[in-house]
Design an enzyme around this catalytic site. Sequence first.
Site, PDB file in Angstrom:
ATOM      1  N   ALA A  66       7.076 -11.953   1.574  1.00 14.64           N
ATOM      2  CA  ALA A  66       7.492 -12.157   0.188  1.00 14.64           C
ATOM      3  C   ALA A  66       8.007 -13.570  -0.118  1.00 14.64           C
ATOM      4  O   ALA A  66       7.481 -14.244  -1.009  1.00 14.64           O
ATOM      5  CB  ALA A  66       8.523 -11.101  -0.204  1.00 14.64           C
ATOM      6  N   ARG A  98      -1.915 -10.840  -4.669  1.00 13.44           N
ATOM      7  CA  ARG A  98      -1.278  -9.674  -4.041  1.00 13.44           C
ATOM      8  C   ARG A  98      -0.274  -9.114  -5.041  1.00 13.44           C
ATOM      9  O   ARG A  98       0.834  -9.630  -5.189  1.00 13.44           O
ATOM     10  CB  ARG A  98      -0.589 -10.035  -2.718  1.00 13.44           C
ATOM     11  N   ASP A 253       9.285  -6.504  -0.379  1.00 19.08           N
ATOM     12  CA  ASP A 253       8.324  -7.249  -1.190  1.00 19.08           C
ATOM     13  C   ASP A 253       8.628  -7.131  -2.674  1.00 19.08           C
ATOM     14  O   ASP A 253       8.197  -7.963  -3.460  1.00 19.08           O
ATOM     15  CB  ASP A 253       6.913  -6.754  -0.902  1.00 19.08           C
ATOM     16  N   ASN A 263       8.255  -2.057   0.517  1.00 15.78           N
ATOM     17  CA  ASN A 263       8.121  -2.874   1.729  1.00 15.78           C
ATOM     18  C   ASN A 263       6.904  -2.380   2.506  1.00 15.78           C
ATOM     19  O   ASN A 263       6.257  -1.395   2.122  1.00 15.78           O
ATOM     20  CB  ASN A 263       9.388  -2.788   2.583  1.00 15.78           C
TER      21      ASN A 263
END
Length: 382
Positions: A66, A98, A253, A263
Amino acid sequence: MADQYAHSGDDKRPTEIPAIRWEEPPEGPVLVLLDQTRLPAEEVELVCTDAPALVEAIRSLAVRGAPLLGIAGAYGVALAAVRGFDVDEAAAALAGARPTAVNLAVGVRRAQSAHEAALARGGDVRQAAAAALAAARQLHREDAEASGRMAEHGLALLDELLPGGGHRVLTHCNTGSLVSGGEGTAFAVALAAHRTGRLRRLWVDETRPLLQGARLTAYEAARSGMAYTLLTDNAAGSLFAAGEVDAVLIGADRITADGSVANKVGSYPLAVLARYHHVPFIVVAPVTTVDLDTADGASIEVEQRPGHEVTEVTAPQVQVAGTEAGGGIPVAPLGTQAYNPAFDVTPAELVTAIVTEEGVVSPVTAEALAEVCARSHRVSAG
């Protein structure tokens, strides 16, 4: 039990090759990335000369994590600006590379906003490009500083929850210097415990199907001289049952307004195990990962990865281009469909604490998260 034993606690060897850096050779500026798909077999660098090359690197997970995605996104906008490409087009492609990782879009917006502001002030394209690059470099510096503060806050929390040291910490995926401008998020906390002689064991989940734990966290732990042991993801339950885990430390994330945590897939089962076994489940992430515009976990778009990542096994040194199958060894019958979400979502009630550079949020509530974000904004404005 096969594992890796620690070197001295004051060993501070970093990863020798930085995960990302901006360079300006005679032929023009480039963004240089450590290709994380090739680790630990090889330390190979990728050179990106434009945003499409960086988008491909992001999608293929050559660059990941991240905080680092935010830094990469900002540099990608700067790269487009400096080389004279369409900045808005580059920003849109990068931000969508993403979708679950909120830091990527945050970093892109930050550099894009700096570029737009420079133009609005009457600057020319060169000045606007310089502004975008300055914003990316500033984000890079801020992330390194945030990493250090998260490590301090996280270590203090571990000592509060587990007085006496000797911490046995379980982690998932990879959260060290390979995902950060500094020494990472959750891994940085474990590293701080190691350096102060308070880490007894780092348990490293393999993190299937792409093995970020086995390939990357073990790589960083070995370089740092930490005592670590690798386990398959499905062995975590027996580890808890044996009383061998004192705390779980993971990154994130995206953290939504209600405290839900997206995550790497496999994090949610660890939270359930931790709750059943009365083990603290701690999330370590910078404030930039908190997304107050997303109300709850159900509102998160979870990235679905290609099925061949599950149905094939690919050695790290074998390069796989983007999402195309190839180069792997089949481990399932031809035509097998695979369910392969990149992330799962842990509800706030299963999270003991969220550690940020601005302090610890515990218990995890919408109000407490909003306050830590406001505190961060006040510091930035000051």
